[in-house]
Design a protein around this motif. Structure first.
Motif, PDB file in Angstrom:
ATOM      1  N   ARG A 185      28.807   0.761  -8.904  1.00  0.00           N
ATOM      2  CA  ARG A 185      28.567   2.227 -10.182  1.00  0.00           C
ATOM      3  C   ARG A 185      28.582   1.957 -11.665  1.00  0.00           C
ATOM      4  O   ARG A 185      28.276   3.122 -12.263  1.00  0.00           O
ATOM      5  N   HIS A 186      29.517   1.180 -11.666  1.00  0.00           N
ATOM      6  CA  HIS A 186      29.037   1.306 -13.392  1.00  0.00           C
ATOM      7  C   HIS A 186      27.482   0.930 -14.641  1.00  0.00           C
ATOM      8  O   HIS A 186      27.691   1.404 -15.222  1.00  0.00           O
ATOM      9  N   LYS A 187      26.822   0.526 -13.073  1.00  0.00           N
ATOM     10  CA  LYS A 187      25.779   0.435 -13.714  1.00  0.00           C
ATOM     11  C   LYS A 187      24.958   1.375 -13.859  1.00  0.00           C
ATOM     12  O   LYS A 187      23.903   1.677 -14.737  1.00  0.00           O
TER      13      LYS A 187
ATOM     14  N   ASP B 272      25.935   3.066 -16.305  1.00  0.00           N
ATOM     15  CA  ASP B 272      25.448   3.266 -17.710  1.00  0.00           C
ATOM     16  C   ASP B 272      24.014   4.204 -17.243  1.00  0.00           C
ATOM     17  O   ASP B 272      23.336   4.525 -18.820  1.00  0.00           O
TER      18      ASP B 272
END
Length: 84
Positions: A70-72, A75
């Motif tokens: 999710r964090h990518k 980004d």
């Protein structure tokens, strides 16, 4: 032209897909006739997209994005500069 896109669902989850008509596909999602995943998470809003010349490239990129944590994905969304 083909598109890979990330949608922000109403529950703040992310959905990744591909299409050859981005506006029509988002409208289909928001009408409840899109992917089963998004049907109970309406409305959805476009958070990110990329363009490709062919379906094969788009499908490969969709697969790669779906494998990202999710964090990518967030980004990627930040690079698009669409309010999230």
């Amino acid at each position: 032209m083909c598109y890979v896109y990330i949608l922000q669902c109403s529950d703040d989850t992310l959905y990744t897909g591909w299409t050859n008509n981005l506006e029509k596909r988002i409208a289909t999602h928001n009408s409840g006739k899109g992917a089963k995943y998004t049907r109970n998470r309406l409305p959805v809003k476009l958070a990110y997209y990329e363009t490709f010349d062919d379906k094969s490239s788009a499908l490969k990129r969709e697969y790669a994005i779906k494998k990202l944590p999710r964090h990518k994905k967030l980004d990627l969304v930040q690079t698009m500069n669409i309010s999230f």
